[in-house]
Design a protein around this motif. Structure first.
Motif, PDB file in Angstrom:
ATOM      1  N   LEU A  97     -24.246  37.766 -59.942  1.00  0.00           N
ATOM      2  CA  LEU A  97     -23.190  37.418 -58.994  1.00  0.00           C
ATOM      3  C   LEU A  97     -23.238  38.327 -57.775  1.00  0.00           C
ATOM      4  O   LEU A  97     -23.054  37.869 -56.632  1.00  0.00           O
ATOM      5  CB  LEU A  97     -21.824  37.515 -59.683  1.00  0.00           C
ATOM      6  N   ALA A  98     -23.480  39.617 -58.000  1.00  0.00           N
ATOM      7  CA  ALA A  98     -23.628  40.530 -56.870  1.00  0.00           C
ATOM      8  C   ALA A  98     -24.815  40.129 -56.012  1.00  0.00           C
ATOM      9  O   ALA A  98     -24.787  40.276 -54.786  1.00  0.00           O
ATOM     10  CB  ALA A  98     -23.782  41.966 -57.369  1.00  0.00           C
ATOM     11  N   GLY A  99     -25.862  39.598 -56.650  1.00  0.00           N
ATOM     12  CA  GLY A  99     -27.037  39.172 -55.911  1.00  0.00           C
ATOM     13  C   GLY A  99     -26.793  37.980 -55.015  1.00  0.00           C
ATOM     14  O   GLY A  99     -27.595  37.717 -54.105  1.00  0.00           O
ATOM     15  N   LEU A 100     -25.703  37.242 -55.253  1.00  0.00           N
ATOM     16  CA  LEU A 100     -25.364  36.141 -54.348  1.00  0.00           C
ATOM     17  C   LEU A 100     -24.726  36.648 -53.063  1.00  0.00           C
ATOM     18  O   LEU A 100     -24.689  35.938 -52.058  1.00  0.00           O
ATOM     19  CB  LEU A 100     -24.400  35.171 -55.050  1.00  0.00           C
ATOM     20  N   ARG A 127     -31.360  32.569 -52.413  1.00  0.00           N
ATOM     21  CA  ARG A 127     -30.285  32.804 -53.379  1.00  0.00           C
ATOM     22  C   ARG A 127     -29.691  31.492 -53.868  1.00  0.00           C
ATOM     23  O   ARG A 127     -29.419  31.322 -55.063  1.00  0.00           O
ATOM     24  CB  ARG A 127     -29.191  33.663 -52.750  1.00  0.00           C
ATOM     25  N   LEU A 128     -29.481  30.564 -52.955  1.00  0.00           N
ATOM     26  CA  LEU A 128     -28.903  29.276 -53.339  1.00  0.00           C
ATOM     27  C   LEU A 128     -29.856  28.485 -54.227  1.00  0.00           C
ATOM     28  O   LEU A 128     -29.428  27.807 -55.166  1.00  0.00           O
ATOM     29  CB  LEU A 128     -28.543  28.477 -52.089  1.00  0.00           C
ATOM     30  N   LEU A 129     -31.148  28.581 -53.954  1.00  0.00           N
ATOM     31  CA  LEU A 129     -32.122  27.891 -54.805  1.00  0.00           C
ATOM     32  C   LEU A 129     -32.146  28.508 -56.203  1.00  0.00           C
ATOM     33  O   LEU A 129     -32.229  27.788 -57.208  1.00  0.00           O
ATOM     34  CB  LEU A 129     -33.508  27.957 -54.167  1.00  0.00           C
ATOM     35  N   LEU A 130     -32.084  29.822 -56.286  1.00  0.00           N
ATOM     36  CA  LEU A 130     -32.028  30.474 -57.593  1.00  0.00           C
ATOM     37  C   LEU A 130     -30.753  30.092 -58.338  1.00  0.00           C
ATOM     38  O   LEU A 130     -30.787  29.839 -59.556  1.00  0.00           O
ATOM     39  CB  LEU A 130     -32.104  31.992 -57.424  1.00  0.00           C
ATOM     40  N   LEU A 131     -29.636  30.039 -57.623  1.00  0.00           N
ATOM     41  CA  LEU A 131     -28.379  29.623 -58.250  1.00  0.00           C
ATOM     42  C   LEU A 131     -28.469  28.191 -58.755  1.00  0.00           C
ATOM     43  O   LEU A 131     -28.006  27.883 -59.866  1.00  0.00           O
ATOM     44  CB  LEU A 131     -27.232  29.765 -57.253  1.00  0.00           C
ATOM     45  N   ALA A 141     -32.206  37.054 -63.996  1.00  0.00           N
ATOM     46  CA  ALA A 141     -32.862  38.349 -63.828  1.00  0.00           C
ATOM     47  C   ALA A 141     -33.407  38.510 -62.419  1.00  0.00           C
ATOM     48  O   ALA A 141     -33.344  39.607 -61.840  1.00  0.00           O
ATOM     49  CB  ALA A 141     -33.978  38.504 -64.859  1.00  0.00           C
ATOM     50  N   ILE A 142     -33.958  37.446 -61.842  1.00  0.00           N
ATOM     51  CA  ILE A 142     -34.477  37.522 -60.469  1.00  0.00           C
ATOM     52  C   ILE A 142     -33.338  37.726 -59.477  1.00  0.00           C
ATOM     53  O   ILE A 142     -33.448  38.517 -58.534  1.00  0.00           O
ATOM     54  CB  ILE A 142     -35.281  36.251 -60.144  1.00  0.00           C
ATOM     55  N   LEU A 143     -32.244  37.010 -59.677  1.00  0.00           N
ATOM     56  CA  LEU A 143     -31.070  37.212 -58.816  1.00  0.00           C
ATOM     57  C   LEU A 143     -30.556  38.652 -58.937  1.00  0.00           C
ATOM     58  O   LEU A 143     -30.243  39.293 -57.927  1.00  0.00           O
ATOM     59  CB  LEU A 143     -29.967  36.234 -59.208  1.00  0.00           C
ATOM     60  N   ALA A 144     -30.463  39.140 -60.162  1.00  0.00           N
ATOM     61  CA  ALA A 144     -29.983  40.510 -60.375  1.00  0.00           C
ATOM     62  C   ALA A 144     -30.917  41.525 -59.745  1.00  0.00           C
ATOM     63  O   ALA A 144     -30.469  42.523 -59.160  1.00  0.00           O
ATOM     64  CB  ALA A 144     -29.839  40.768 -61.873  1.00  0.00           C
ATOM     65  N   ALA A 145     -32.215  41.298 -59.835  1.00  0.00           N
ATOM     66  CA  ALA A 145     -33.178  42.231 -59.242  1.00  0.00           C
ATOM     67  C   ALA A 145     -33.021  42.291 -57.733  1.00  0.00           C
ATOM     68  O   ALA A 145     -33.192  43.358 -57.121  1.00  0.00           O
ATOM     69  CB  ALA A 145     -34.603  41.805 -59.609  1.00  0.00           C
TER      70      ALA A 145
END
Length: 661
Positions: free
Chosen positions: A425-428, A438-442, A492-496
């Motif tokens: 969530l922080a990664g967004l 970010r939107l694609l990962l979400l 995990a990718i978003l968090a990284a």
């Protein structure tokens, strides 16, 4: 003439502006200077264009500072050549470079963390096994069988010694065929259990290392990649899969993607960089992907389709950008294209060859087919994404009530970790990835999460149900919750991305300090997410002792039937058969063949004339009755009865009763 030359030298030495060389004649020198002097001290970058002083010119240096003449008169012609290091010195330097390389350190760290996070798997690796003694003993037999038969008679790979006299029995469940080389080492149940425990730990290490490599290739730093790798490999929901080695063995997925991305010079952060292409890495990626699907289609089948989608989307994006968006066309390379065609063909061939036995099993055993009712029994609700399995040290006891509300909690507790959720969530909001990325990962997280719900998402009519009904092979997967593997990887990718941005902020703060070094507290702050993710992945997985092999299994050539027979008990028999690999009627898998169900029903009255005649027609020569499993069964009152007049022999061997037909 000498005077003119000295005067000319004197004029040139006194000129304020140095003579500028012809740019056309110095391009190579300037380019070499740019490439080889970056980061070197300023003193090392100084060059002198002035000629050396003539011996005839006087010097004002005091006598004590003048250079003393050397004893070697030949130094006037040039300095002595630098001595080249010997072989031992060069070898030592090469070894040191390898040992301190990032990937060497990452590999060692992955192994150490895997041993710690799976403890006490390696405490008594000869006698205990993670989670329970059911599926793990089956999978220990699978590795042993594949190694044994490939060394003795590879043509009989799919005709295993279990489920006698059924054919294609090795394809009754995922095979772990990729671990066959390990199965070639040692024999017997003890070696099989040891082999299983070692592979179990290595599978966790590979999962962490593969995720680390992928996230690094996508463009993050080391700390962020470590956090993402820990979140992927040690997500709490995977603790419920500790008894399923084919699910835990998922490290080839991110590792193959990392190798393919590296081979094609692509990263999420920097886009396509053709100068970083590598044919060898691309080929290694295809080989790793082929090895991954050889471990089983439980997670291998979704990987096949997702990899196909990635390839098609990447090709389309390359062609579109090359045609309309790139001012200068970026090359792809004929050699790389041929490598992709060959690697893709190999990957497809492995998948097809492995699928043929499963299609044959589906033809011979229609009851093996999955139905939508089976799918519904394993489809988790939304609450499953926030519920941890009982094996979680942190959340296991706290989520007991939530698990009790789930119809089948071993496959429905899908918590990837609250810390991972928070970091994603922080990664967004704060991330090194662009907003579009970010939107694609979400979107990927939501899509894979919906698929993991199976029929729980509006009946699966427009989600998993479409795959189940129309996509080849998808109807063989009855546990949609395992799609959580991809949800976890995307989280995990978003968090990284968030952790990388945080580390970048710490570096900015450090640059404002006098020493330009982050303090101890700042360093610890960057490692805090990694620590929290690992703590949430701690386990209390049980490690029961594996049942001891009956003596008769070490000497009898079979065919053997061990009673009582059931799905779980038969998996022990499969493990016990790894000494001689004699034919056994017993077997455990994802379904029960009709003939085995018939054997279990008819032998409830064993020993009597009807069951003995049936087993003789089947080809069974030995029946083993286990005393420790007899209580509460029909044999409780018949196990010690004489067999006079039945035409068979009875003998007590240890804790078993052996009947010779």
């Amino acid at each position: 003439m000498t005077g003119k030359r000295a005067a000319a030298d004197g004029d040139r030495a006194g000129t304020a502006d140095p003579v500028r060389p012809d740019p056309a004649s110095t391009n190579g020198t300037e380019q070499q200077l740019d490439e080889t002097t970056v980061g070197r001290p300023e003193a090392e970058l100084v060059t002198t264009d002035d000629p050396p002083q003539s011996k005839a010119e006087p010097t004002d240096d005091p006598p004590e500072t003048r250079a003393e003449p050397t004893d070697d008169p030949f130094t006037a012609f040039g300095p002595a050549p630098e001595r080249r290091p010997g072989r031992l010195v060069r070898a030592r330097r090469a070894v040191v470079r390898v040992l301190i390389h990032e990937w060497s350190l990452a590999t060692v760290a992955a192994l150490v963390v895997a041993v710690a996070m799976t403890w006490p798997t390696l405490r008594y690796p000869l006698y205990t096994i993670p989670q329970d003694t059911w599926d793990p003993t089956l999978q220990a037999w699978q590795m042993a069988w594949s190694g044994h038969i490939l060394l003795t008679d590879p043509t009989q790979l799919w005709q295993s010694n279990t489920f006698y006299p059924q054919s294609w029995s090795f394809a009754f469940s995922d095979t772990l065929l990729g671990y066959a080389p390990a199965g070639m080492i040692g024999d017997g149940p003890v070696a099989a259990v040891l082999r299983y425990n070692i592979i179990f730990v290595l599978a966790h290490a590979l999962a962490a290392l593969g995720a680390y490599a992928l996230i690094r290739q996508l463009g993050t730093g080391r700390t962020a990649a470590a956090v993402g790798a820990a979140g992927y490999a040690y997500a709490p929901w995977l603790l419920s899969q500790a008894g399923h080695l084919h699910i835990v063995s998922n490290g080839g997925i991110p590792l193959a993607l990392a190798m393919l991305a590296r081979g094609h010079g692509w990263s999420l952060r920097y886009g396509y960089r053709p100068q970083r292409r590598s044919v060898s890495w691309a080929l290694a990626g295809w080989l790793t992907a082929a090895w991954q699907i050889s471990l089983g289609f439980g997670i291998g089948l979704p990987f096949i389709y997702i990899l196909a989608v990635i390839c098609l989307v990447s090709l389309a994006m390359y062609l579109v950008r090359r045609t309309w968006f790139w001012p200068q066309r970026k090359p792809f390379g004929a050699v790389l294209l041929l490598t992709d065609l060959a690697g893709g063909a190999l990957f497809t061939a492995v998948g097809v060859l492995l699928a043929i036995p499963y299609f044959r099993v589906a033809e011979l055993h229609p009851n093996a087919a999955r139905t939508m009712a089976d799918l519904a029994a394993y489809s988790p609700p939304v609450s499953g994404f926030f519920t941890a399995p009982a094996e979680s040290l942190i959340w296991g006891d706290r989520h007991a009530d939530a698990r009790a509300a789930l119809p089948w909690h071993p496959e429905m507790t899908l918590l990837p970790g609250f810390v991972l959720y928070a970091l994603a969530l922080a990664g967004l909001v704060l991330s090194i990835w662009t907003w579009r990325q970010r939107l694609l990962l979400l979107a990927g997280v939501l899509l894979t999460g919906i698929l993991a719900m199976g029929s729980s998402f509006f009946g699966g009519t427009y989600s998993y149900g479409l795959l189940f009904e129309y996509v080849p092979g998808w109807d063989g997967i009855r546990t949609p919750g395992r799609m959580m593997l991809w949800t976890t990887l995307l989280l995990a990718i978003l968090a990284a991305g968030a952790v990388a941005a945080f580390v970048g902020r710490v570096d900015d703060i450090a640059r404002q300090r006098v020493t330009e070094r982050p303090g101890a507290l700042l360093r610890l702050a960057t490692l805090l997410p990694l620590l929290l993710v690992l703590v949430e992945g701690l386990n209390v997985t049980p490690h029961p002792e594996v049942p001891e092999q009956p003596q008769i299994m070490r000497v009898d050539d079979g065919p053997i039937l061990v009673l009582p027979s059931s799905q779980n008990l038969d998996q022990h028999v499969m493990l016990w058969s790894t000494t001689r690999f004699q034919p056994v009627v017993n077997g455990g898998s994802g379904f029960t063949p009709d003939q085995l169900a018939e054997v279990r029903e008819i032998t409830r009255t064993f020993p009597d004339q009807s069951s003995i005649g049936y087993l003789r027609e089947l080809g069974v020569r030995t029946v083993v009755l286990r005393r420790d499993e007899v209580p509460g069964t029909p044999w409780q009152t018949t196990i010690d009865l004489p067999v006079d007049g039945l035409g068979i022999d009875r003998v007590d061997i240890g804790d078993t009763v052996v009947y010779r037909l």
